[in-house]
Scaffold this motif. Sequence first.
Motif, PDB file in Angstrom:
ATOM      1  N   LEU A 119      -6.234  -0.132   1.180  1.00 33.41           N
ATOM      2  CA  LEU A 119      -5.498   0.411   2.332  1.00 33.41           C
ATOM      3  C   LEU A 119      -4.818   1.725   1.944  1.00 33.41           C
ATOM      4  CD1 LEU A 119      -4.331   0.438   5.165  1.00 33.41           C
ATOM      5  CD2 LEU A 119      -2.626  -1.242   4.414  1.00 33.41           C
ATOM      6  N   MET A 120      -4.189   1.753   0.779  1.00 36.37           N
ATOM      7  CA  MET A 120      -3.550   2.980   0.312  1.00 36.37           C
ATOM      8  C   MET A 120      -4.580   4.103   0.202  1.00 36.37           C
ATOM      9  SD  MET A 120      -2.165   4.083  -3.402  1.00 36.37           S
ATOM     10  CE  MET A 120      -3.847   3.831  -3.901  1.00 36.37           C
ATOM     11  N   ASN A 121      -5.764   3.792  -0.335  1.00 36.26           N
ATOM     12  CA  ASN A 121      -6.809   4.807  -0.461  1.00 36.26           C
ATOM     13  C   ASN A 121      -7.260   5.328   0.900  1.00 36.26           C
ATOM     14  OD1 ASN A 121      -6.766   4.668  -3.253  1.00 36.26           O
ATOM     15  ND2 ASN A 121      -8.456   3.192  -3.366  1.00 36.26           N
ATOM     16  N   GLU A 122      -7.388   4.439   1.880  1.00 30.97           N
ATOM     17  CA  GLU A 122      -7.779   4.873   3.235  1.00 30.97           C
ATOM     18  C   GLU A 122      -6.700   5.771   3.838  1.00 30.97           C
ATOM     19  OE1 GLU A 122     -10.586   4.604   5.341  1.00 30.97           O
ATOM     20  OE2 GLU A 122     -11.353   4.154   3.344  1.00 30.97           O
ATOM     21  N   LEU A 123      -5.443   5.374   3.711  1.00 30.90           N
ATOM     22  CA  LEU A 123      -4.351   6.197   4.253  1.00 30.90           C
ATOM     23  C   LEU A 123      -4.298   7.549   3.549  1.00 30.90           C
ATOM     24  CD1 LEU A 123      -1.593   3.466   4.705  1.00 30.90           C
ATOM     25  CD2 LEU A 123      -2.938   4.580   6.507  1.00 30.90           C
ATOM     26  N   SER A 124      -4.453   7.560   2.228  1.00 29.28           N
ATOM     27  CA  SER A 124      -4.451   8.821   1.467  1.00 29.28           C
ATOM     28  C   SER A 124      -5.594   9.725   1.922  1.00 29.28           C
ATOM     29  CB  SER A 124      -4.601   8.547  -0.032  1.00 29.28           C
ATOM     30  OG  SER A 124      -3.488   7.867  -0.535  1.00 29.28           O
ATOM     31  N   ARG A 125      -6.759   9.125   2.102  1.00 26.57           N
ATOM     32  CA  ARG A 125      -7.925   9.892   2.535  1.00 26.57           C
ATOM     33  C   ARG A 125      -7.691  10.520   3.904  1.00 26.57           C
ATOM     34  NH1 ARG A 125     -12.238   9.050   5.429  1.00 26.57           N
ATOM     35  NH2 ARG A 125     -11.818   6.872   5.868  1.00 26.57           N
ATOM     36  N   LEU A 126      -7.103   9.744   4.820  1.00 21.18           N
ATOM     37  CA  LEU A 126      -6.842  10.261   6.165  1.00 21.18           C
ATOM     38  C   LEU A 126      -5.750  11.335   6.147  1.00 21.18           C
ATOM     39  CD1 LEU A 126      -7.141   6.950   8.189  1.00 21.18           C
ATOM     40  CD2 LEU A 126      -8.809   8.819   8.039  1.00 21.18           C
ATOM     41  N   THR A 184      -4.553   6.964  19.525  1.00 28.71           N
ATOM     42  CA  THR A 184      -4.118   6.711  18.155  1.00 28.71           C
ATOM     43  C   THR A 184      -5.180   5.887  17.447  1.00 28.71           C
ATOM     44  OG1 THR A 184      -1.823   6.680  18.941  1.00 28.71           O
ATOM     45  CG2 THR A 184      -2.238   5.813  16.737  1.00 28.71           C
ATOM     46  N   PRO A 185      -5.896   6.487  16.495  1.00 30.85           N
ATOM     47  CA  PRO A 185      -6.922   5.756  15.773  1.00 30.85           C
ATOM     48  C   PRO A 185      -6.316   4.634  14.931  1.00 30.85           C
ATOM     49  CG  PRO A 185      -6.770   8.038  14.996  1.00 30.85           C
ATOM     50  CD  PRO A 185      -5.759   7.869  16.066  1.00 30.85           C
ATOM     51  N   ALA A 186      -7.156   3.686  14.533  1.00 32.44           N
ATOM     52  CA  ALA A 186      -6.676   2.507  13.823  1.00 32.44           C
ATOM     53  C   ALA A 186      -7.334   2.345  12.457  1.00 32.44           C
ATOM     54  CB  ALA A 186      -6.942   1.264  14.671  1.00 32.44           C
ATOM     55  N   VAL A 187      -6.531   1.837  11.528  1.00 32.16           N
ATOM     56  CA  VAL A 187      -7.009   1.439  10.208  1.00 32.16           C
ATOM     57  C   VAL A 187      -6.854  -0.074  10.190  1.00 32.16           C
ATOM     58  CG1 VAL A 187      -6.672   1.649   7.718  1.00 32.16           C
ATOM     59  CG2 VAL A 187      -6.201   3.616   9.209  1.00 32.16           C
ATOM     60  N   VAL A 188      -7.975  -0.793  10.085  1.00 31.42           N
ATOM     61  CA  VAL A 188      -7.946  -2.247  10.271  1.00 31.42           C
ATOM     62  C   VAL A 188      -8.576  -2.988   9.092  1.00 31.42           C
ATOM     63  CG1 VAL A 188      -8.049  -1.990  12.789  1.00 31.42           C
ATOM     64  CG2 VAL A 188     -10.162  -2.358  11.505  1.00 31.42           C
ATOM     65  N   THR A 237     -11.098   3.091  10.968  1.00 27.75           N
ATOM     66  CA  THR A 237     -11.716   2.831   9.679  1.00 27.75           C
ATOM     67  C   THR A 237     -11.236   1.469   9.189  1.00 27.75           C
ATOM     68  OG1 THR A 237     -12.077   3.748   7.468  1.00 27.75           O
ATOM     69  CG2 THR A 237      -9.893   4.071   8.423  1.00 27.75           C
ATOM     70  N   THR A 238     -11.893   0.946   8.172  1.00 28.64           N
ATOM     71  CA  THR A 238     -11.567  -0.399   7.704  1.00 28.64           C
ATOM     72  C   THR A 238     -11.203  -0.404   6.220  1.00 28.64           C
ATOM     73  OG1 THR A 238     -13.837  -0.939   7.096  1.00 28.64           O
ATOM     74  CG2 THR A 238     -13.163  -1.435   9.362  1.00 28.64           C
ATOM     75  N   PHE A 239     -10.587  -1.513   5.808  1.00 25.43           N
ATOM     76  CA  PHE A 239     -10.312  -1.763   4.399  1.00 25.43           C
ATOM     77  C   PHE A 239     -10.431  -3.270   4.171  1.00 25.43           C
ATOM     78  CE2 PHE A 239      -6.319  -2.362   6.494  1.00 25.43           C
ATOM     79  CZ  PHE A 239      -5.692  -3.394   5.810  1.00 25.43           C
ATOM     80  N   ALA A 257       0.835  -1.209   0.000  1.00 22.05           N
ATOM     81  CA  ALA A 257       0.000   0.000   0.000  1.00 22.05           C
ATOM     82  C   ALA A 257       0.866   1.254   0.000  1.00 22.05           C
ATOM     83  CB  ALA A 257      -0.930  -0.001   1.209  1.00 22.05           C
ATOM     84  N   LEU A 258       1.992   1.208   0.674  1.00 19.30           N
ATOM     85  CA  LEU A 258       2.876   2.373   0.750  1.00 19.30           C
ATOM     86  C   LEU A 258       3.459   2.737  -0.598  1.00 19.30           C
ATOM     87  CD1 LEU A 258       4.815   1.495   4.035  1.00 19.30           C
ATOM     88  CD2 LEU A 258       2.872   3.064   3.779  1.00 19.30           C
ATOM     89  N   THR A 259       3.595   1.761  -1.496  1.00 15.07           N
ATOM     90  CA  THR A 259       4.184   2.046  -2.813  1.00 15.07           C
ATOM     91  C   THR A 259       3.312   2.997  -3.626  1.00 15.07           C
ATOM     92  OG1 THR A 259       3.201   0.119  -3.909  1.00 15.07           O
ATOM     93  CG2 THR A 259       5.365  -0.189  -2.884  1.00 15.07           C
TER      94      THR A 259
END
Length: 178
Positions: free
Chosen positions: A128-135, A99-103, A118-120, A21-23
Motif C-alpha cells: 500500500l505504501m508503495n502504491e501511494l508513493s507511486r501515485l 476521486t480515484p481509489a486504492v483498494v 489501483t490495487t494492493f 503504510a503511512l509510517t
Amino acid sequence: FRVLFAGRIKESKGVDVLVEALTGLSGEFEVDIVGDGTAQEAVRNQVESSPIDGPVTFHGWVDHNRLSKFYSRADVFVHPSLWPDPFPRVLLESFQHETPAVVSDIGGPPWVVGDAGTTFEPGNPTELMNELSRLMANPEEVTAMREACATQLERFDKDRVVPDIEAEYQQLVDSPAE
C-alpha cells in the motif's frame, strides 16, 4: 497529496494497514479518516505512536451530506479492507467526486474500480505504501484515474444495471426445471 479513508473503523476494514503504510510514506501528504467504530481508539493510538511524516486527522462520524467535502479534496480514496467486500458503496461515492481509489485486491473492489483505481495485496502495508508513493510521484496517473471515474460510475448506473438483472431473473423463471 491528500488521502481519504471513509467508513466504519473496525478490524476487518484494515485502517490499521493504512496507518502502518503511512509510517513508510515520505513526502508531503495529509490523511483524513472519516468514520467511527470499534477499532477507532486502537487506530488513534497507532497513529499517535507511529512515526508518520504527514498529519492524520480523525473526523469521527460525519453526516452523509458533509462527506462531499472530504471526497472532493482528496487525491485518492483508500479502501484497505481485509475481507472480500462484494460491493462497497464508498467506491461509488468516491467516483461521484472524481476521486480515484486504492483498494485491497480482494472481493469486489478491484472489479468495481477498474481504470479508476489501483490495487494492493490485502493486509500488506508495504505494498500500500508503495502504491501511494507511486501515485504521489505520478500526478498524471492520478489525473487519468480521476478521468476514468465517470466511466466506472456509468457501469453501475441503475438504468443500465436493473434491466440486465430483470432479464436474468426472467431467464431463470422461463427456464425449465431440471
